[in-house]
Design a protein around this motif. Sequence first.
Motif, PDB file in Angstrom:
ATOM      1  N   GLN A 143       0.745  -1.269   0.042  1.00 37.29           N
ATOM      2  CA  GLN A 143       0.208   0.004  -0.030  1.00 37.29           C
ATOM      3  C   GLN A 143       0.896   1.134  -0.101  1.00 37.29           C
ATOM      4  O   GLN A 143       0.538   2.192  -0.702  1.00 37.29           O
ATOM      5  CB  GLN A 143      -1.044  -0.070   1.033  1.00 37.29           C
ATOM      6  CG  GLN A 143      -1.820  -0.962   1.128  1.00 37.29           C
ATOM      7  CD  GLN A 143      -2.597  -1.416   2.483  1.00 37.29           C
ATOM      8  OE1 GLN A 143      -2.503  -0.611   3.420  1.00 37.29           O
ATOM      9  NE2 GLN A 143      -3.658  -2.073   2.387  1.00 37.29           N
ATOM     10  N   GLU A 144       2.263   1.182   0.778  1.00 38.47           N
ATOM     11  CA  GLU A 144       2.779   2.407   0.688  1.00 38.47           C
ATOM     12  C   GLU A 144       3.596   2.799  -0.443  1.00 38.47           C
ATOM     13  O   GLU A 144       3.438   3.950  -0.795  1.00 38.47           O
ATOM     14  CB  GLU A 144       4.089   1.981   1.879  1.00 38.47           C
ATOM     15  CG  GLU A 144       4.931   3.031   2.085  1.00 38.47           C
ATOM     16  CD  GLU A 144       4.124   4.167   2.942  1.00 38.47           C
ATOM     17  OE1 GLU A 144       3.165   3.801   3.727  1.00 38.47           O
ATOM     18  OE2 GLU A 144       4.843   5.286   2.751  1.00 38.47           O
ATOM     19  N   LEU A 145       3.777   1.833  -1.352  1.00 41.57           N
ATOM     20  CA  LEU A 145       4.414   1.939  -2.488  1.00 41.57           C
ATOM     21  C   LEU A 145       3.633   1.909  -3.852  1.00 41.57           C
ATOM     22  O   LEU A 145       4.029   2.170  -4.850  1.00 41.57           O
ATOM     23  CB  LEU A 145       5.506   0.867  -2.802  1.00 41.57           C
ATOM     24  CG  LEU A 145       6.527   0.943  -1.713  1.00 41.57           C
ATOM     25  CD1 LEU A 145       7.518  -0.157  -2.010  1.00 41.57           C
ATOM     26  CD2 LEU A 145       7.099   2.358  -1.398  1.00 41.57           C
ATOM     27  N   ASN A 146       2.182   1.897  -3.456  1.00 37.18           N
ATOM     28  CA  ASN A 146       1.408   1.787  -4.623  1.00 37.18           C
ATOM     29  C   ASN A 146       1.124   3.051  -5.172  1.00 37.18           C
ATOM     30  O   ASN A 146       0.072   3.658  -4.692  1.00 37.18           O
ATOM     31  CB  ASN A 146      -0.186   1.090  -4.099  1.00 37.18           C
ATOM     32  CG  ASN A 146      -1.038   0.784  -5.229  1.00 37.18           C
ATOM     33  OD1 ASN A 146      -1.086   1.256  -6.183  1.00 37.18           O
ATOM     34  ND2 ASN A 146      -1.911  -0.353  -4.942  1.00 37.18           N
ATOM     35  N   MET A 147       1.343   3.185  -6.442  1.00 33.31           N
ATOM     36  CA  MET A 147       1.107   4.508  -7.151  1.00 33.31           C
ATOM     37  C   MET A 147      -0.132   4.325  -8.093  1.00 33.31           C
ATOM     38  O   MET A 147      -0.336   5.309  -9.007  1.00 33.31           O
ATOM     39  CB  MET A 147       2.486   4.947  -7.946  1.00 33.31           C
ATOM     40  CG  MET A 147       3.677   5.121  -6.841  1.00 33.31           C
ATOM     41  SD  MET A 147       3.643   6.782  -5.936  1.00 33.31           S
ATOM     42  CE  MET A 147       4.403   6.171  -4.487  1.00 33.31           C
ATOM     43  N   THR A 148      -0.837   3.198  -8.418  1.00 31.26           N
ATOM     44  CA  THR A 148      -1.497   3.107  -9.415  1.00 31.26           C
ATOM     45  C   THR A 148      -2.964   2.727  -9.015  1.00 31.26           C
ATOM     46  O   THR A 148      -3.910   3.156  -9.808  1.00 31.26           O
ATOM     47  CB  THR A 148      -1.078   1.880 -10.298  1.00 31.26           C
ATOM     48  OG1 THR A 148      -0.758   0.748  -9.298  1.00 31.26           O
ATOM     49  CG2 THR A 148       0.226   2.059 -10.932  1.00 31.26           C
ATOM     50  N   ASP A 149      -3.277   2.103  -8.018  1.00 34.09           N
ATOM     51  CA  ASP A 149      -4.653   1.707  -7.741  1.00 34.09           C
ATOM     52  C   ASP A 149      -5.370   2.814  -6.943  1.00 34.09           C
ATOM     53  O   ASP A 149      -4.910   2.794  -5.863  1.00 34.09           O
ATOM     54  CB  ASP A 149      -4.706   0.376  -6.946  1.00 34.09           C
ATOM     55  CG  ASP A 149      -3.887  -0.769  -7.641  1.00 34.09           C
ATOM     56  OD1 ASP A 149      -4.470  -0.854  -8.821  1.00 34.09           O
ATOM     57  OD2 ASP A 149      -3.149  -1.725  -7.108  1.00 34.09           O
ATOM     58  N   ARG A 150      -6.282   3.463  -7.361  1.00 33.61           N
ATOM     59  CA  ARG A 150      -7.112   4.346  -6.693  1.00 33.61           C
ATOM     60  C   ARG A 150      -7.755   3.997  -5.551  1.00 33.61           C
ATOM     61  O   ARG A 150      -8.052   4.597  -4.550  1.00 33.61           O
ATOM     62  CB  ARG A 150      -8.057   5.351  -7.839  1.00 33.61           C
ATOM     63  CG  ARG A 150      -8.842   6.270  -7.270  1.00 33.61           C
ATOM     64  CD  ARG A 150      -9.657   7.009  -8.287  1.00 33.61           C
ATOM     65  NE  ARG A 150      -8.773   7.638  -9.286  1.00 33.61           N
ATOM     66  CZ  ARG A 150      -8.666   7.606 -10.803  1.00 33.61           C
ATOM     67  NH1 ARG A 150      -9.835   6.700 -11.027  1.00 33.61           N
ATOM     68  NH2 ARG A 150      -8.039   8.151 -11.293  1.00 33.61           N
ATOM     69  N   TRP A 151      -8.346   2.798  -5.608  1.00 33.29           N
ATOM     70  CA  TRP A 151      -9.279   2.123  -4.374  1.00 33.29           C
ATOM     71  C   TRP A 151      -8.792   1.082  -4.177  1.00 33.29           C
ATOM     72  O   TRP A 151      -8.307   0.002  -4.928  1.00 33.29           O
ATOM     73  CB  TRP A 151     -10.694   2.078  -5.180  1.00 33.29           C
ATOM     74  CG  TRP A 151     -11.249   3.447  -5.435  1.00 33.29           C
ATOM     75  CD1 TRP A 151     -11.481   3.680  -6.924  1.00 33.29           C
ATOM     76  CD2 TRP A 151     -12.018   4.316  -4.853  1.00 33.29           C
ATOM     77  NE1 TRP A 151     -12.189   4.711  -6.862  1.00 33.29           N
ATOM     78  CE2 TRP A 151     -12.318   5.383  -5.550  1.00 33.29           C
ATOM     79  CE3 TRP A 151     -12.013   4.526  -3.198  1.00 33.29           C
ATOM     80  CZ2 TRP A 151     -12.975   6.343  -4.927  1.00 33.29           C
ATOM     81  CZ3 TRP A 151     -12.488   5.758  -2.923  1.00 33.29           C
ATOM     82  CH2 TRP A 151     -13.044   6.457  -3.753  1.00 33.29           C
ATOM     83  N   ILE A 152      -8.520   0.725  -2.727  1.00 36.46           N
ATOM     84  CA  ILE A 152      -8.121  -0.289  -2.177  1.00 36.46           C
ATOM     85  C   ILE A 152      -9.095  -0.980  -1.065  1.00 36.46           C
ATOM     86  O   ILE A 152      -9.764  -0.278  -0.335  1.00 36.46           O
ATOM     87  CB  ILE A 152      -6.729   0.160  -1.080  1.00 36.46           C
ATOM     88  CG1 ILE A 152      -5.631   0.860  -1.939  1.00 36.46           C
ATOM     89  CG2 ILE A 152      -6.259  -1.387  -0.468  1.00 36.46           C
ATOM     90  CD1 ILE A 152      -4.711   0.126  -2.803  1.00 36.46           C
ATOM     91  N   ASP A 153      -9.448  -2.158  -1.347  1.00 39.57           N
ATOM     92  CA  ASP A 153     -10.578  -2.777  -0.634  1.00 39.57           C
ATOM     93  C   ASP A 153     -10.123  -2.781   1.062  1.00 39.57           C
ATOM     94  O   ASP A 153      -9.173  -3.090   1.233  1.00 39.57           O
ATOM     95  CB  ASP A 153     -10.714  -4.460  -1.104  1.00 39.57           C
ATOM     96  CG  ASP A 153     -11.390  -4.560  -2.405  1.00 39.57           C
ATOM     97  OD1 ASP A 153     -11.791  -3.314  -3.098  1.00 39.57           O
ATOM     98  OD2 ASP A 153     -11.305  -5.265  -3.133  1.00 39.57           O
ATOM     99  N   ILE A 154     -11.111  -2.518   1.478  1.00 39.48           N
ATOM    100  CA  ILE A 154     -11.137  -2.746   3.263  1.00 39.48           C
ATOM    101  C   ILE A 154     -11.437  -4.328   3.446  1.00 39.48           C
ATOM    102  O   ILE A 154     -12.443  -4.509   3.080  1.00 39.48           O
ATOM    103  CB  ILE A 154     -12.049  -1.749   3.776  1.00 39.48           C
ATOM    104  CG1 ILE A 154     -11.752  -0.140   3.493  1.00 39.48           C
ATOM    105  CG2 ILE A 154     -11.797  -1.938   5.364  1.00 39.48           C
ATOM    106  CD1 ILE A 154     -12.629   0.536   4.070  1.00 39.48           C
ATOM    107  N   PRO A 155     -10.684  -4.939   4.198  1.00 39.73           N
ATOM    108  CA  PRO A 155     -10.967  -6.410   4.478  1.00 39.73           C
ATOM    109  C   PRO A 155     -12.127  -6.349   5.252  1.00 39.73           C
ATOM    110  O   PRO A 155     -12.317  -5.532   6.057  1.00 39.73           O
ATOM    111  CB  PRO A 155      -9.759  -6.682   5.119  1.00 39.73           C
ATOM    112  CG  PRO A 155      -8.484  -5.772   4.801  1.00 39.73           C
ATOM    113  CD  PRO A 155      -9.155  -4.544   4.502  1.00 39.73           C
ATOM    114  N   GLU A 156     -12.792  -7.516   4.904  1.00 33.83           N
ATOM    115  CA  GLU A 156     -14.044  -7.834   5.635  1.00 33.83           C
ATOM    116  C   GLU A 156     -14.008  -7.568   7.440  1.00 33.83           C
ATOM    117  O   GLU A 156     -15.046  -7.021   7.977  1.00 33.83           O
ATOM    118  CB  GLU A 156     -14.647  -9.137   5.094  1.00 33.83           C
ATOM    119  CG  GLU A 156     -16.315  -9.086   5.441  1.00 33.83           C
ATOM    120  CD  GLU A 156     -17.105  -8.022   4.736  1.00 33.83           C
ATOM    121  OE1 GLU A 156     -16.729  -7.568   3.374  1.00 33.83           O
ATOM    122  OE2 GLU A 156     -17.993  -7.295   5.317  1.00 33.83           O
TER     123      GLU A 156
END
Lengths: 455, 455
Positions: A58-71
């Motif tokens: 997540q720290e280095l993610n420059m591409t995915d606008r939305w990150i799923d919140i785990p259930e």
Amino acid sequence: MSDRQKRFFLSEDEIPRQWYNIQADMVNKPLPMIDPRTHQPVKAEDLYRVFCEECVHQELNMTDRWIDIPEKVRDMYKFYRSTPLVRAYGLEEALGTPAHIYFKNESVSPVGSHKLNSAIAQAYYAKQQGIKSVTTETGAGQWGAALSYAASVFGLEAAVYQVKISYNQKPYRRNIMQTFGAQVTPSPSMSTRAGKDIINKNPNCQGSLGTAISEAVELCRTTENCRYTLGSVMNHVTLHQTIIGLEAEKQMRLAGEYPDIVIACFGGGSNFGGISFPFMRHNLSGEKHTRFIAAEPESCPKLTKGVFQYDFGDEAGYTPMIPMFTLGHEFMPANIHAGGLRYHGGGSVVSQLKKDGLMEAVDVQQIETFDAAMLFAKTEGIIPAPESAHAIAATIREAKRCVETGEEKVILFNLTGHGLIDMAAYDQYISGSLHNYATTEDEIHRFTDTLEQII
Amino acid sequence: MSDRQKRFFLSEDEIPRQWYNIQADMVNKPLPMIDPRTHQPVKAEDLYRVFCEECVHQELNMTDRWIDIPEKVRDMYKFYRSTPLVRAYGLEEALGTPAHIYFKNESVSPVGSHKLNSAIAQAYYAKQQGIKSVTTETGAGQWGAALSYAASVFGLEAAVYQVKISYNQKPYRRNIMQTFGAQVTPSPSMSTRAGKDIINKNPNCQGSLGTAISEAVELCRTTENCRYTLGSVMNHVTLHQTIIGLEAEKQMRLAGEYPDIVIACFGGGSNFGGISFPFMRHNLSGEKHTRFIAAEPESCPKLTKGVFQYDFGDEAGYTPMIPMFTLGHEFMPANIHAGGLRYHGGGSVVSQLKKDGLMEAVDVQQIETFDAAMLFAKTEGIIPAPESAHAIAATIREAKRCVETGEEKVILFNLTGHGLIDMAAYDQYISGSLHNYATTEDEIHRFTDTLEQII
């Protein structure tokens, strides 16, 4: 106090299912973290020994606008979320302002602050990865309390290094951590090399956040199946806090309004980013022109008086070098009551946004923050944390400007936590013994002599 | 800690519009208060100088089952109500019980406890009557904080007498009262005749609730346009607290259940009556057979070991004589952390219900209450007030019985407040320095020699 107040909630189904990753939308991406030995950008693998893998991604993610919140994280969020969005009629009336003032009340979490939003996520990812224990540092104790709670949820051992002066002066938050089962050690301690070095140099050292980070990182590195967690500064922490702004966006829609100004206090940037970024994405796309204001203490003015360059995250220099607005990693802020804002630098994303003029910053003296806190308590009935009072003070400044201009601006600020465990600070204010602290140029720039300048 | 929890809320429209007056449904009405000089029942007019007229009418109202909640009071309730009804899956799992455990979370009010429900009403009626100031007493400070908040809402001056030992030992709640603008005086003080008498007798006296009541009543009697307010014991206070049970009844319907057992801690009876009476009305009508359990400290066991007779509400004997289960108005309870339960008697309605076998009572030792509080904190994530921990302990006893019998009983208890300002008590527990206090027969019965027995 007013007898009017209006609260907006979301149903469980409406609680967001994804966090917002602003890095995907930034034109100028944040500069990479740098390995101080090689001067090369830090790679994911370099960080795995300290942070959970998912947090590193997540720290280095420059591409995915939305990150799923785990259930499972969402299930825990439901213990206290949605938090209320509140129209502060009482404060508006007291100021005689035409502005519409809203606040997001994160103080309703079981530990009394927004910190839990990321603590739950970090503890969950640790558990998923088969980790057995987590370490961290804490100053006043808001983050330490949140991590202790989250570790308890997921059955992890938690070891918290608390700055010694706070450990002794503020026993209540230490007791909260212990109630949730955490091991709390005053820092500097004899349990780490970093701690021993400092004690040998200065046996009466009362500690600092930078030292406590060094101890927590060292304990993590020397313990099997252990990872380090952090309460702010890092991009993945801010990512988790975007739940605040995403909820607020939906709730503002229920109120039929959209903010002209979003205001948050600023320590490392995670609550600021948390409430701001979901709204800022509409600025980045050109749809909206909201102003975003970070409110920092005049005694720790990294954004308003600091320099944008590479610096360490901790005092001992264990961390990679981070591109940040900084006062220098050896900067010792005055002992103000807003312990959560006593940190020398801002996170890399927020620092880049500040550099690019996408946000503003103001600094506030301690007494002005308590003037604001008292007015808020008397008009809205909630005693704010000293940190949150910085956002209230900045809000009041803007609302007063609206009195002059007659503009009906919509202002949204983040009430990060309540001040029920900070009443000693209020006592000082009421009895007239509270002081302002100015930061001198000498203090601010002394780090440039010792810091390797990479930019 | 469990990652399961389920919360039920009401929409603003569903918040009850009336309080429930159980006196209308009681077959055996509570005995009247008695003037100690004439031995005649107290009339409404006798009370007007001390209490607001509307409160006096409510106190003596034996006929109207439903009392309208004024619109302004409802507006203020909306600042924090409905409070959540929570299914405590985590606690159930930890106990391995087939029981379904629910709690009503009153700790979410801005002052951290249920006390605000009546403080708002009493301050509102004072304002309506043209009163300028209100007085009260407080021990640990939950009630004083609530009244200070409510007085601030309606623009009244508030003067609070706080038991001296608490004033010095628990500065945080004093500071909260001061933050809301109240004048807080340690009791005994030199500002009243009652206080001076006690100081002259014993210059180092650390105060008691009975003494503080005497001082607050005296200040009220000697001040123009001033009325006295009370946080429990009286019937009108309990009436205001029925908002808790009325909400809970609707919320239990949302959960698809009805309680077999309702449990609350017991100081003077207002939170107990508040959550119980709306359910008890279905017992009185014969529809339901819920059990109601009051949980009191073993060190202040008025219901389990006291005597039902007339007694004074305060130490100095300023109040009328009240028909109550009592340990004697000179009883000095041990210095347990549950300061809100350190009162010698129960209110007249609750005492009559106890006498008539319509409710039960249990007593709990201090360490058992903290065992329960720690388990609750670790399983449900909320650190309870030491008072509320008595209800949790009694709930755990019942839930454990269900383990033995296999019964899926539905248990509802009242979480009256959080313990964030009581962390010193948790620190003692964790460090092993917390004690139990037993009440001896000598202490309990010593009052019968000095008390005029009217019954």
